[in-house]
Design a protein around this motif. Sequence first.
Motif, PDB file in Angstrom:
ATOM      1  N   GLU A 444      32.051 140.346  81.352  1.00 38.56           N
ATOM      2  CA  GLU A 444      31.217 139.346  80.677  1.00 38.56           C
ATOM      3  C   GLU A 444      32.040 138.125  80.278  1.00 38.56           C
ATOM      4  OE1 GLU A 444      27.525 139.054  79.088  1.00 38.56           O
ATOM      5  OE2 GLU A 444      27.852 139.406  81.203  1.00 38.56           O
ATOM      6  N   LEU A 445      33.255 138.371  79.799  1.00 38.83           N
ATOM      7  CA  LEU A 445      34.135 137.251  79.456  1.00 38.83           C
ATOM      8  C   LEU A 445      34.508 136.456  80.697  1.00 38.83           C
ATOM      9  CD1 LEU A 445      36.835 138.240  76.782  1.00 38.83           C
ATOM     10  CD2 LEU A 445      35.188 136.378  76.697  1.00 38.83           C
ATOM     11  N   PHE A 446      34.749 137.147  81.790  1.00 41.79           N
ATOM     12  CA  PHE A 446      35.088 136.482  83.051  1.00 41.79           C
ATOM     13  C   PHE A 446      33.951 135.564  83.477  1.00 41.79           C
ATOM     14  CE2 PHE A 446      35.526 136.487  87.776  1.00 41.79           C
ATOM     15  CZ  PHE A 446      36.801 135.930  87.846  1.00 41.79           C
ATOM     16  N   TRP A 447      32.735 136.060  83.353  1.00 44.20           N
ATOM     17  CA  TRP A 447      31.552 135.244  83.669  1.00 44.20           C
ATOM     18  C   TRP A 447      31.494 134.017  82.766  1.00 44.20           C
ATOM     19  CZ3 TRP A 447      27.645 134.041  80.235  1.00 44.20           C
ATOM     20  CH2 TRP A 447      26.502 133.430  80.768  1.00 44.20           C
ATOM     21  N   ALA A 448      31.745 134.213  81.471  1.00 41.95           N
ATOM     22  CA  ALA A 448      31.606 133.127  80.498  1.00 41.95           C
ATOM     23  C   ALA A 448      32.679 132.063  80.649  1.00 41.95           C
ATOM     24  CB  ALA A 448      31.642 133.697  79.079  1.00 41.95           C
ATOM     25  N   LEU A 449      33.917 132.489  80.902  1.00 41.65           N
ATOM     26  CA  LEU A 449      35.016 131.532  80.981  1.00 41.65           C
ATOM     27  C   LEU A 449      34.883 130.594  82.179  1.00 41.65           C
ATOM     28  CD1 LEU A 449      38.004 133.851  79.975  1.00 41.65           C
ATOM     29  CD2 LEU A 449      37.007 131.993  78.617  1.00 41.65           C
ATOM     30  N   LYS A 450      34.059 130.966  83.135  1.00 35.47           N
ATOM     31  CA  LYS A 450      33.820 130.096  84.291  1.00 35.47           C
ATOM     32  C   LYS A 450      32.659 129.142  83.991  1.00 35.47           C
ATOM     33  CE  LYS A 450      33.372 133.379  87.404  1.00 35.47           C
ATOM     34  NZ  LYS A 450      33.195 133.940  88.772  1.00 35.47           N
ATOM     35  N   GLY A 451      32.966 128.149  83.141  1.00 33.00           N
ATOM     36  CA  GLY A 451      31.969 127.127  82.870  1.00 33.00           C
ATOM     37  C   GLY A 451      31.595 126.930  81.418  1.00 33.00           C
ATOM     38  N   CYS A 452      32.180 127.731  80.500  1.00 31.26           N
ATOM     39  CA  CYS A 452      31.769 127.623  79.092  1.00 31.26           C
ATOM     40  C   CYS A 452      32.425 126.451  78.383  1.00 31.26           C
ATOM     41  CB  CYS A 452      32.114 128.903  78.343  1.00 31.26           C
ATOM     42  SG  CYS A 452      33.884 129.181  78.150  1.00 31.26           S
ATOM     43  N   GLY A 453      33.501 125.894  78.938  1.00 31.12           N
ATOM     44  CA  GLY A 453      34.260 124.868  78.233  1.00 31.12           C
ATOM     45  C   GLY A 453      35.445 125.483  77.513  1.00 31.12           C
ATOM     46  N   HIS A 454      36.391 124.645  77.081  1.00 32.10           N
ATOM     47  CA  HIS A 454      37.651 125.182  76.558  1.00 32.10           C
ATOM     48  C   HIS A 454      37.519 125.663  75.116  1.00 32.10           C
ATOM     49  CE1 HIS A 454      38.318 121.838  73.846  1.00 32.10           C
ATOM     50  NE2 HIS A 454      39.475 122.339  73.500  1.00 32.10           N
ATOM     51  N   GLY A 455      38.402 126.584  74.743  1.00 36.38           N
ATOM     52  CA  GLY A 455      38.571 126.986  73.356  1.00 36.38           C
ATOM     53  C   GLY A 455      37.449 127.780  72.745  1.00 36.38           C
ATOM     54  N   GLN A 456      36.611 128.424  73.537  1.00 41.01           N
ATOM     55  CA  GLN A 456      35.441 129.102  72.994  1.00 41.01           C
ATOM     56  C   GLN A 456      35.739 130.521  72.496  1.00 41.01           C
ATOM     57  OE1 GLN A 456      32.776 127.381  72.626  1.00 41.01           O
ATOM     58  NE2 GLN A 456      32.374 126.030  74.332  1.00 41.01           N
ATOM     59  N   PHE A 457      36.504 131.287  73.269  1.00 40.39           N
ATOM     60  CA  PHE A 457      36.670 132.710  72.966  1.00 40.39           C
ATOM     61  C   PHE A 457      38.107 133.098  72.631  1.00 40.39           C
ATOM     62  CE2 PHE A 457      33.074 132.252  75.889  1.00 40.39           C
ATOM     63  CZ  PHE A 457      32.073 132.814  75.131  1.00 40.39           C
ATOM     64  N   GLY A 458      39.003 132.141  72.649  1.00 42.50           N
ATOM     65  CA  GLY A 458      40.397 132.438  72.370  1.00 42.50           C
ATOM     66  C   GLY A 458      41.297 131.445  73.064  1.00 42.50           C
ATOM     67  N   VAL A 459      42.568 131.801  73.146  1.00 42.36           N
ATOM     68  CA  VAL A 459      43.553 130.929  73.779  1.00 42.36           C
ATOM     69  C   VAL A 459      43.773 131.388  75.214  1.00 42.36           C
ATOM     70  CG1 VAL A 459      45.884 129.990  73.653  1.00 42.36           C
ATOM     71  CG2 VAL A 459      44.697 130.643  71.549  1.00 42.36           C
ATOM     72  N   VAL A 460      43.361 130.572  76.178  1.00 43.24           N
ATOM     73  CA  VAL A 460      43.644 130.859  77.587  1.00 43.24           C
ATOM     74  C   VAL A 460      45.069 130.409  77.859  1.00 43.24           C
ATOM     75  CG1 VAL A 460      43.043 130.381  79.992  1.00 43.24           C
ATOM     76  CG2 VAL A 460      41.229 130.650  78.278  1.00 43.24           C
ATOM     77  N   THR A 461      45.935 131.361  78.139  1.00 34.39           N
ATOM     78  CA  THR A 461      47.357 131.045  78.346  1.00 34.39           C
ATOM     79  C   THR A 461      47.672 130.706  79.789  1.00 34.39           C
ATOM     80  OG1 THR A 461      47.832 133.405  78.647  1.00 34.39           O
ATOM     81  CG2 THR A 461      48.075 132.493  76.417  1.00 34.39           C
ATOM     82  N   ASP A 462      46.880 131.267  80.725  1.00 32.57           N
ATOM     83  CA  ASP A 462      47.154 131.041  82.147  1.00 32.57           C
ATOM     84  C   ASP A 462      45.938 131.440  82.966  1.00 32.57           C
ATOM     85  OD1 ASP A 462      47.860 134.085  83.303  1.00 32.57           O
ATOM     86  OD2 ASP A 462      48.376 133.795  81.196  1.00 32.57           O
ATOM     87  N   ILE A 463      45.881 130.921  84.180  1.00 33.57           N
ATOM     88  CA  ILE A 463      44.818 131.273  85.128  1.00 33.57           C
ATOM     89  C   ILE A 463      45.450 131.590  86.477  1.00 33.57           C
ATOM     90  CG2 ILE A 463      42.806 130.415  86.407  1.00 33.57           C
ATOM     91  CD1 ILE A 463      42.073 128.684  84.084  1.00 33.57           C
TER      92      ILE A 463
END
Length: 705
Positions: A444-463
Amino acid sequence: MLYQQTALISGASSGIGLALTKELLLSYPFIQIVALCRNPETLQQLKRSYGDRVRIECIDFTNRDCIKSLQNVVNQHTHFSYLIHCAGVVMPFGDISNVAPDEWEATQWINVEVPRLLTQICLKKFSHSRVMFLTSDLPVQPVAGASAYCVSKASLNMLCQCFQLEVDNDIAVFTTVVPGNVDTKMQETIRQASNRALPASELMRSMFSANKLLPPRLVAQYLRQLLSDVTPNTFGSRSWNLLESIVEVSPAKQTKTDSIDTRATETSLVELASLVGGAFWSPGSAEYEENRKVFNQGVSRFPLVIIQPKTKTDIIHIVKCAKQLRLSITIKGQGHGVSGMSVLNNAIVIDMSMFKTTVLNVDKSSVNVGAGVKNSELDHFLAQHNKVVPLGTCPDVGVVGATLGGGIGFLSRKLGLSCDNVLAFGLITADGKVKQVTESQHAELFWALKGCGHGQFGVVTDITFKLHDAPQNIDGRILEWPLCHARSILRQYSEIVLSDNRSVFLYAYLSRSTHDKARISIMGFSEDSVHGLESVAKWQDGAELLSRRSQYVECQSNNYDSDLNLYWRNGIIEGELSDEFIETLLSCYRACPVNSGGFMLDPLCGAIQDVNADGSAFIHRNASFVCSITGITQFERDDTEVIDWVNKSFDLLSPFFNGHSYQNYDMGNGSPLALYYGQHTARLKLLKQQYDPTGLFISSLLRPD
């Protein structure tokens, strides 16, 4: 029209109330102001400029029957996002023994009883709302000759505390604000008092003569930041005092809001600094001043502290400390965003600049990219291996930030969005845990992070991205024609975007210009050696070739001017660019203040539409174009006319839009969530509640629907 937010402001026709009304209207295009006032004449110009967004209610608070009128006004609205009490009186002046009972009662009625009754009336209209009482620091130290005023303001402070104690935060949060000595009609009344009746009047006159009174617009900017930029917990955590928040800066360095700082008490941050291996910048340092700046010079905010962590462990320490201290976090990547939401007042900013790693896997099928890497850095790294990730065209934009909002660029019609090419996200969540987010882990997080915008669910350190072979046959050009050919060019542009030729990607734009030099431009990229940009150049005689590029990395160089104030709104178009749309677009362009704005069309379609509309948080799968409206000024210039033009142009073009906007081009905090997330709004808000229940990470998902 239904507005996303409604603000009820008393005393809206003069002083701070009038300045705040203007500030909110300028800053947030989806807000309506219900202006309570005695003198509606001063609001008429705003009414002419903003129409139904300004609702003037003429009510005289000196009349005890005003409560019935207030009740009628409140009953006409379903919800108030904000209630701001600006109305008040400072009279009578003189010795307390000589104050007549009716004068004393009149002051208490207007300064205390009306705010109490109005707030009570509004309680049923509140949900996650904010209530602000303008008060004074005078009750801390009684002032001779102003007893009625001092007692009323002391009572108002207590009134706010009672509401805080008895009203659930889910209904409303309450605070008081001390604005300081402001150049208003009330101050003028104080200055006109005799020294005998009010000894402090001499000080006020000297402050006025020395130009030391604060301008109402500065105070309004401070109040607007408190209303919109801090979390609910922070908003209601203290009584705010603008005078204690002033940052001394030299006049040469001052910008619109450079003298505002909403810092909270810096308790326990010394211990945090000792735990973090990277840089730690507090207000007052040159590094803090430099790093609090964002690309848009029209935005100036003052975080509690800016931290540049070196490791994931550093980030975990920051997250745990912020949670313990009930502070909020924003995340600053690289590059730029128009709304500048990565740097907010009173928040801890995590600056990811030091996360610069790019690691190619053994078989060159994927690459891991740190959150501090920019588009140009990744493009040049991959060029050494003849590989690409579909990225945006501006080299100074951060890879991770752009990907989280979608990521549109030259290769998108062929290979999809940047987010469509993600294999894994590295994420540190609000509980301080490191997660590897993939299609099979935390789906579900993977789905959300693809298009939700930055800084929503935590700190994305790398992709981690999957890689593609670099394109070999490149034709990159920027072509221009005189504006008189714009209709023909835009019709042909529309046709080629809606065709199934995935090897061609074209931006169309009308740049800021003087009217005599206005041009229609096409910035193109093509891998098609047969139907490439030679055919585009033939759309109309007189094409001027501004540049030509033959390497993919060369094409990835769409730079933007810096040191400007930017005002950006956008809408999504489904289907063709109709003749009616083109005529409206050109009419808006001609109405633009000289050399102060323009339009850009991003093409979609192709591989972007191969993904199901529910396949990711990015909702624009069925769209054809993103239409951006951009206003630009030098930061010394008054920007009111340009902002009005942007908003009016958006209103005129809205009938051609589908009701949505692209996440990466705005995400301003005055916009409704459904504008960016559509049918995914509820799903994303539930995920936010699941992974960040206390709202540690400030994000758009904390707004009401």
